[in-house]
Structure formats: structure tokens, C-alpha cells
Design a protein around this motif. Structure first.
Motif, PDB file in Angstrom:
ATOM      1  N   MET A 236       0.810  -1.259   0.008  1.00 47.92           N
ATOM      2  CA  MET A 236      -0.003   0.163   0.065  1.00 47.92           C
ATOM      3  C   MET A 236       0.814   1.188   0.011  1.00 47.92           C
ATOM      4  O   MET A 236       2.047   1.340   0.282  1.00 47.92           O
ATOM      5  CB  MET A 236      -0.903   0.005   1.229  1.00 47.92           C
ATOM      6  N   THR A 237       0.247   2.515  -0.269  1.00 45.17           N
ATOM      7  CA  THR A 237       0.850   3.692  -0.126  1.00 45.17           C
ATOM      8  C   THR A 237      -0.264   4.197   0.521  1.00 45.17           C
ATOM      9  O   THR A 237      -1.381   4.706   0.062  1.00 45.17           O
ATOM     10  CB  THR A 237       1.056   4.298  -1.694  1.00 45.17           C
ATOM     11  N   LEU A 238       0.208   4.825   1.853  1.00 51.09           N
ATOM     12  CA  LEU A 238      -0.751   5.543   2.753  1.00 51.09           C
ATOM     13  C   LEU A 238      -0.367   6.853   2.997  1.00 51.09           C
ATOM     14  O   LEU A 238       1.071   6.870   3.356  1.00 51.09           O
ATOM     15  CB  LEU A 238      -1.102   4.646   3.852  1.00 51.09           C
ATOM     16  N   CYS A 239      -1.090   7.677   2.775  1.00 55.08           N
ATOM     17  CA  CYS A 239      -0.787   9.218   3.135  1.00 55.08           C
ATOM     18  C   CYS A 239      -1.409   9.971   4.026  1.00 55.08           C
ATOM     19  O   CYS A 239      -2.760   9.560   4.327  1.00 55.08           O
ATOM     20  CB  CYS A 239      -0.781   9.938   1.752  1.00 55.08           C
ATOM     21  N   ALA A 240      -1.178  11.126   4.285  1.00 47.49           N
ATOM     22  CA  ALA A 240      -1.734  12.177   5.227  1.00 47.49           C
ATOM     23  C   ALA A 240      -0.849  12.466   6.554  1.00 47.49           C
ATOM     24  O   ALA A 240      -1.285  12.633   7.387  1.00 47.49           O
ATOM     25  CB  ALA A 240      -3.014  11.393   6.195  1.00 47.49           C
TER      26      ALA A 240
ATOM     27  N   VAL B 239       1.114   9.933   6.906  1.00 50.38           N
ATOM     28  CA  VAL B 239       1.640   8.548   7.255  1.00 50.38           C
ATOM     29  C   VAL B 239       1.311   7.980   5.952  1.00 50.38           C
ATOM     30  O   VAL B 239       0.524   7.621   5.391  1.00 50.38           O
ATOM     31  CB  VAL B 239       0.527   7.902   8.081  1.00 50.38           C
ATOM     32  N   CYS B 240       2.594   7.548   5.357  1.00 44.46           N
ATOM     33  CA  CYS B 240       2.644   7.050   4.136  1.00 44.46           C
ATOM     34  C   CYS B 240       3.764   6.074   3.938  1.00 44.46           C
ATOM     35  O   CYS B 240       4.895   6.009   4.447  1.00 44.46           O
ATOM     36  CB  CYS B 240       2.738   7.981   3.108  1.00 44.46           C
ATOM     37  N   ALA B 241       3.664   5.276   3.015  1.00 42.37           N
ATOM     38  CA  ALA B 241       4.755   4.357   2.559  1.00 42.37           C
ATOM     39  C   ALA B 241       4.236   3.400   1.501  1.00 42.37           C
ATOM     40  O   ALA B 241       3.119   3.079   1.406  1.00 42.37           O
ATOM     41  CB  ALA B 241       4.863   3.121   3.811  1.00 42.37           C
TER      42      ALA B 241
ATOM     43  N   SER C 232      -4.436  14.929  -5.572  1.00 43.98           N
ATOM     44  CA  SER C 232      -3.203  15.178  -6.597  1.00 43.98           C
ATOM     45  C   SER C 232      -2.114  14.300  -6.090  1.00 43.98           C
ATOM     46  O   SER C 232      -1.539  13.384  -7.065  1.00 43.98           O
ATOM     47  CB  SER C 232      -2.837  16.460  -6.499  1.00 43.98           C
ATOM     48  N   HIS C 233      -1.825  14.120  -4.696  1.00 44.35           N
ATOM     49  CA  HIS C 233      -0.580  13.617  -4.274  1.00 44.35           C
ATOM     50  C   HIS C 233      -0.785  11.994  -4.506  1.00 44.35           C
ATOM     51  O   HIS C 233       0.067  11.216  -4.969  1.00 44.35           O
ATOM     52  CB  HIS C 233      -0.440  13.735  -2.832  1.00 44.35           C
ATOM     53  N   GLU C 234      -2.115  11.547  -4.231  1.00 38.62           N
ATOM     54  CA  GLU C 234      -2.411   9.998  -4.632  1.00 38.62           C
ATOM     55  C   GLU C 234      -2.351   9.588  -5.977  1.00 38.62           C
ATOM     56  O   GLU C 234      -1.757   8.537  -6.282  1.00 38.62           O
ATOM     57  CB  GLU C 234      -3.912   9.617  -4.093  1.00 38.62           C
ATOM     58  N   VAL C 235      -2.647  10.381  -7.086  1.00 40.25           N
ATOM     59  CA  VAL C 235      -2.599  10.283  -8.153  1.00 40.25           C
ATOM     60  C   VAL C 235      -1.054  10.197  -8.555  1.00 40.25           C
ATOM     61  O   VAL C 235      -0.580   9.176  -9.313  1.00 40.25           O
ATOM     62  CB  VAL C 235      -3.325  11.244  -9.063  1.00 40.25           C
ATOM     63  N   LEU C 236      -0.669  11.026  -8.002  1.00 40.92           N
ATOM     64  CA  LEU C 236       1.020  11.042  -8.169  1.00 40.92           C
ATOM     65  C   LEU C 236       1.602   9.814  -7.904  1.00 40.92           C
ATOM     66  O   LEU C 236       2.666   9.271  -8.592  1.00 40.92           O
ATOM     67  CB  LEU C 236       1.776  12.110  -7.792  1.00 40.92           C
ATOM     68  N   HIS C 237       1.434   9.058  -6.759  1.00 43.19           N
ATOM     69  CA  HIS C 237       1.694   7.736  -6.363  1.00 43.19           C
ATOM     70  C   HIS C 237       1.761   6.693  -7.681  1.00 43.19           C
ATOM     71  O   HIS C 237       2.375   5.657  -7.636  1.00 43.19           O
ATOM     72  CB  HIS C 237       1.076   7.260  -5.108  1.00 43.19           C
ATOM     73  N   GLU C 238       0.655   6.886  -8.511  1.00 41.71           N
ATOM     74  CA  GLU C 238       0.707   6.140  -9.574  1.00 41.71           C
ATOM     75  C   GLU C 238       2.036   5.746 -10.121  1.00 41.71           C
ATOM     76  O   GLU C 238       2.274   4.715 -10.924  1.00 41.71           O
ATOM     77  CB  GLU C 238      -0.404   6.254 -10.584  1.00 41.71           C
TER      78      GLU C 238
ATOM     79  N   THR D  58       9.786   8.404  -1.704  1.00 38.81           N
ATOM     80  CA  THR D  58       8.543   7.987  -2.187  1.00 38.81           C
ATOM     81  C   THR D  58       7.551   9.121  -1.638  1.00 38.81           C
ATOM     82  O   THR D  58       6.374   9.372  -2.334  1.00 38.81           O
ATOM     83  CB  THR D  58       7.913   6.706  -1.301  1.00 38.81           C
ATOM     84  N   GLU D  59       7.632   9.883  -0.684  1.00 35.63           N
ATOM     85  CA  GLU D  59       6.708  10.739  -0.258  1.00 35.63           C
ATOM     86  C   GLU D  59       7.358  12.188  -0.798  1.00 35.63           C
ATOM     87  O   GLU D  59       6.401  13.091  -1.066  1.00 35.63           O
ATOM     88  CB  GLU D  59       6.231  10.664   1.252  1.00 35.63           C
ATOM     89  N   GLY D  60       8.575  12.579  -0.402  1.00 32.82           N
ATOM     90  CA  GLY D  60       9.135  13.843  -0.695  1.00 32.82           C
ATOM     91  C   GLY D  60       8.884  14.155  -2.241  1.00 32.82           C
ATOM     92  O   GLY D  60       8.714  15.152  -2.542  1.00 32.82           O
TER      93      GLY D  60
ATOM     94  N   PRO E 267      10.582  13.435   6.365  1.00 30.04           N
ATOM     95  CA  PRO E 267      10.733  12.997   4.857  1.00 30.04           C
ATOM     96  C   PRO E 267       9.972  13.600   3.649  1.00 30.04           C
ATOM     97  O   PRO E 267      10.735  13.962   2.738  1.00 30.04           O
ATOM     98  CB  PRO E 267      10.340  11.443   4.840  1.00 30.04           C
ATOM     99  N   TYR E 268       8.789  14.085   4.014  1.00 28.70           N
ATOM    100  CA  TYR E 268       8.045  14.873   3.057  1.00 28.70           C
ATOM    101  C   TYR E 268       8.842  16.145   2.575  1.00 28.70           C
ATOM    102  O   TYR E 268       8.927  16.673   1.623  1.00 28.70           O
ATOM    103  CB  TYR E 268       6.629  15.183   3.348  1.00 28.70           C
ATOM    104  N   GLN E 269       9.177  16.684   4.054  1.00 29.11           N
ATOM    105  CA  GLN E 269       9.810  18.161   3.656  1.00 29.11           C
ATOM    106  C   GLN E 269      11.053  17.930   2.998  1.00 29.11           C
ATOM    107  O   GLN E 269      11.444  18.755   2.124  1.00 29.11           O
ATOM    108  CB  GLN E 269       9.732  19.019   4.993  1.00 29.11           C
TER     109      GLN E 269
HETATM  110 ZN   LIG Z   1       1.766   9.563  -0.090  1.00 26.59          ZN
END
Ligand SMILES: [Zn+2]
Length: 422
Positions: free
Chosen positions: A9-13, A15-17, A300-306, A327-329, A388-390
Motif C-alpha cells: 500500500m501507499t498510505l498518506c496524510a 502517514v505513508c509508505a 493530486s498527491h495520491e494520483v502522483l503515487h501511480e 516515495t513521499e518527498g 521525509p516529505y519536507q
Molecule cells: Zn503519499
């Protein structure tokens, strides 16, 4: 929220991986893996039947979902196991650490029958699930579940690519499902790895469903409840981002994409938005009071994970926290860049978002944490999760700016070379 993830999975908010689980052995003579489900009491209980060919060496295992994303103890959703081997009953069924062990004649046809239902009372709630709505939901009027959290699966090697068939019925009549793999009462895949099969989302019953073809991509939606952004806006935002990212990464569009959204239970004096990406799918969970801009950004962020990293191929789940800067940044940077390119943000909006990332990073109380320290502590707090996002987004912004100034390949061109899935 502080969590540890191990699943597909890729989980964001915050909290993501991104990750892929897998399985082990060579191709068998009959590689069809079939699931059929009879729905009971609306969508509250699924009587499941899994059929496949046993291993040639006469020993097979079936793994029950255990932990997925923020949720653990998922094997408690399953009961009443019955196994038949080549037509004969096989009892009692031995389950050790979430794995059913079977001994049988070489390559014998195996059937596992079982009951599956949510393992809590009523609708998802804060404090009952780690993230309400991510643990499988089976209700009188609808069901939603992640493949990896709901399908028992034969234990196979990563290089094996079975074909799958999944069907649903109620009182003997077919019932249509909407899933990452397609729509219908019976879904048949070509040969795909188990990790792809499990990296899916499944919807049954009471969702408002729509679909439309945009730029040759069949974009399907399944939405329910009171959402802070109109369904048409969620769909349009996703369409723009898919087209914009495909263009930026010079990728060929895929055939279909699934958007699922449903409400989170209200929080006192707070809002929450949680996005989770699956193969050609994302799910949005949101409180009704969340700001529309936060929904647009999360979509938008979730679509980019594709693309980052979905279409770059499987990744090693165990080392995921060490790659979140990428993966997140990088996903965060390219989310902003594609939003700029498709006209969803103007230049001022793009720069304001980069400045905000920089300001939050400078103000972060964990800013001096080393990379190695962060790997072990990334889920400790909201601030460690965001680091890691920042760092990754600011690194990408800097590297892309330098590339542009120096006349070398832009970062998107470098990433395009990593995307190998047609
Ligand atoms: Zn994410």
C-alpha cells in the motif's frame, strides 16, 4: 498518528509508505486462482471459496491476511475453515501463525471454504480502528475492503504470475463489484503477480458510482456520504492530474483508474483527510468539514503515487522508511509541479506551497534528526512523519532548479527513465 506499515500500500496524510508484498515458486500447470463469494445478510458476511492447484511437491500453504497498513490482527475476520483436496474433505484445518498448511497428492486441486466479515460492531469509528475505513467494512448496505486485508492467498514466489478470477453472488444471483481490477460480478485477470492482485480495493453495494473516459483512460468513481468536495470536482481533479503526470513523465496512459471516497467519522474541533494509493486506484477518507484545498492536494498527491513509485515496479517493504524522502518527498514536489502545469496552482500558489514546506521544515523540532535516526523513529510523531516529505520535496525542488539552470536533464526526465511499466 504514529504507525508502522508492512503491507501492499501507499498510505498518506502524513502517514505513508509504498511497498509490495510477495509470494514464492515456479509456474504450475494450472495457474488459475479462483475466488467466489456468496454474500449473506446484505453485505455483512462473505462465504468465500478459494480454489487453486496444490504444489507439485505435495505441500501447500495459504496465508491469511494478518497486518495491513495501520491495521493488525486481521486473521480474526475469518472463521469456519473447511478444506477439500481433490474432492475429499480435509479436517481439521491446521492454522499456524496465520498460515494454513496442507499436505496432498502432487498438484492436487485444493479448495478452501471460509466465512469473512468485519471483526467489530457497526460502522468504522475513531479509537476502534487505527484509521476508520481502512480495516475491511462489511455492512448491511455496503462493503469495502483492500485485497491484501481480505483475501487468503496461496504462499507462492514473487516470480509466479497466476491468473485470477473473482466472482460475487447473492441468493444465487450475480452481484456486481467495483474494484481496481475492473467492474462486474465476475472479474478475470491475465497473468499477474500476487502483489498486484493484493494491491487492490474492492467496493460492493451502496456507493454512488460513475465512470467516464478521458484521454483514453476509463476513470471510475465510487463515492458515498457527505464529502467536502463535490464528486465532479474530485473526478475532474484526478483527471487533470493523471493527464498532467502522464505528460510530464512521457508515459502512456493506462486503461482504467478507480477513485473511492467516503467519510471519516467527525472529530471534535478537527478535520482529517487520509489518502491511500493502490494500483491504478486511490481511496480518500475525509471528515465532512475538511478544507476543499486539502482534498484537492491529497487527491493530486495520491494520483502522483501511480508514478512514484507504482509504475517503477515492486519495492522492498522492509526498508520503506529509509526511502520516504523519495516515495513521499518527491511525490510531494511533483504533486505541486503537476498542479502548476495543469493550471490548478498559479506560480504564486506553487511558490507559496514550497515556502510553506521550507518554513515548516525550519520550525520543525526534529529538523536535526539524522537520516539513520529518522528511519527508526519516522512514525513517532506528526513532526517525524512530515520530515521525509519536507526534506525530499525541498531536495527535489533544489535539484530540479539546478538542473534547469545548468541545462541538464530535468528531474522529471530522470524519473521517466525509472518508469518501466507500459
Ligand atoms: Zn503519499
Amino acid at each position: 498518528m504514529a504507525m508502522m506499515f508492512k503491507p501492499v500500500m501507499t498510505l498518506c496524510a502524513g502517514v505513508c509508505a509504498a511497498m509490495v508484498a510477495g509470494c514464492a515458486r515456479s509456474q504450475g500447470p494450472d495457474d488459475g486462482t479462483r475466488y467466489s463469494f456468496a454474500l449473506q445478510d446484505g453485505f455483512q458476511r462473505l462465504s468465500g471459496e478459494l480454489s487453486f492447484s496444490g504444489d507439485a511437491d505435495g505441500a501447500s500453504q495459504i496465508r491469511l491476511p494478518g497486518a495491513w497498513g495501520p491495521e493488525a490482527g486481521l486473521d480474526g475476520q475469518f472463521s469456519d475453515f473447511r478444506v477439500s483436496v481433490a474432492g475429499g474433505r480435509f479436517e481439521p484445518v491446521l492454522v499456524i501463525d496465520g498460515v494454513i498448511h496442507l499436505e496432498h497428492a502432487a498438484s492436487a486441486p485444493l479448495v478452501l471454504r471460509y466465512e469473512f466479515s468485519q471483526d467489530y460492531e457497526g460502522l468504522p469509528q475513531w479509537g476502534v480502528q487505527r484509521v476508520p475505513g481502512l480495516r475491511p467494512v462489511t455492512q448491511p448496505d455496503f462493503a469495502v475492503f483492500v485485497g491484501a486485508a481480505a483475501f487468503p492467498h496461496p504462499v507462492w514466489s514473487d516470480d509466479r504470475t497466476p491468473s485470477y478470477s473473482v466472482s460475487f453472488s447473492q441468493d444465487g444471483l450475480p452481484v456486481s463489484a467495483r474494484s481496481s481490477l475492473g467492474d462486474g460480478s465476475r472479474l478475470d485477470t491475465g497473468p499477474i503477480p500476487a502483489s498486484r492482485f493484493l494491491d487492490t480495493l474492492w467496493i460492493l453495494g451502496g456507493f454512488d458510482q460513475a465512470s467516464r473516459v478521458v484521454n483514453a483512460v476509463n476513470i471510475r468513481t465510487a463515492l458515498r456520504g457527505d464529502l467536502p468536495l463535490a464528486p465532479d470536482e474530485i473526478q475532474t481533479q484526478s483527471e487533470h492530474m493523471i493527464a498532467g503526470a502522464a505528460d510530464l513523465f512521457r508515459d502512456t496512459p493506462f486503461e482504467t483508474y478507480l477513485i473511492v471516497a467516503m467519510p471519516l467519522p467527525p472529530l471534535p474541533d478537527q478535520s482529517a483527510v487520509i489518502g491511500t494509493a493502490f494500483h491504478q486506484t486511490f481511496m480518500l477518507l475525509t471528515t465532512a468539514n475538511a478544507p476543499a484545498e486539502e482534498i484537492r492536494h491529497t487527491v493530486s498527491h495520491e494520483v502522483l503515487h501511480e508514478w512514484i513509485t507504482g509504475r517503477m515496479g515492486p519495492t522492498d517493504t522492509d526498508t520503506d522508511p529509509s526511502r520516504m524522502w523519495f516515495t513521499e518527498g518527491f511525490t510531494e514536489y511533483f504533486t505541486l509541479l503537476v498542479r502548476l502545469r495543469v493550471g490548478d496552482l498559479d506560480l504564486d500558489g506553487f511558490l507559496a506551497a514550497i515556502n510553506a514546506l521550507e518554513a515548516h521544515y525550519q520550525a520543525s523540532s526534529v529538523r536535526t534528526m539524522t537520516r539513520m535516526e529518522l528511519i527508526d523513529h519516522v512514525w513517532d510523531s506528526r513532526e517525524t512523519e512530515r520530515l521525509p516529505y519536507q526534506r525530499g520535496a525541498l531536495l527535489a525542488f533544489l535539484a530540479d532548479g539546478r538542473a534547469a539552470a545548468g541545462g541538464s536533464d530535468r528531474l522529471a526526465d530522470v524519473l521517466a527513465g525509472l518508469i518501466d511499466e507500459a
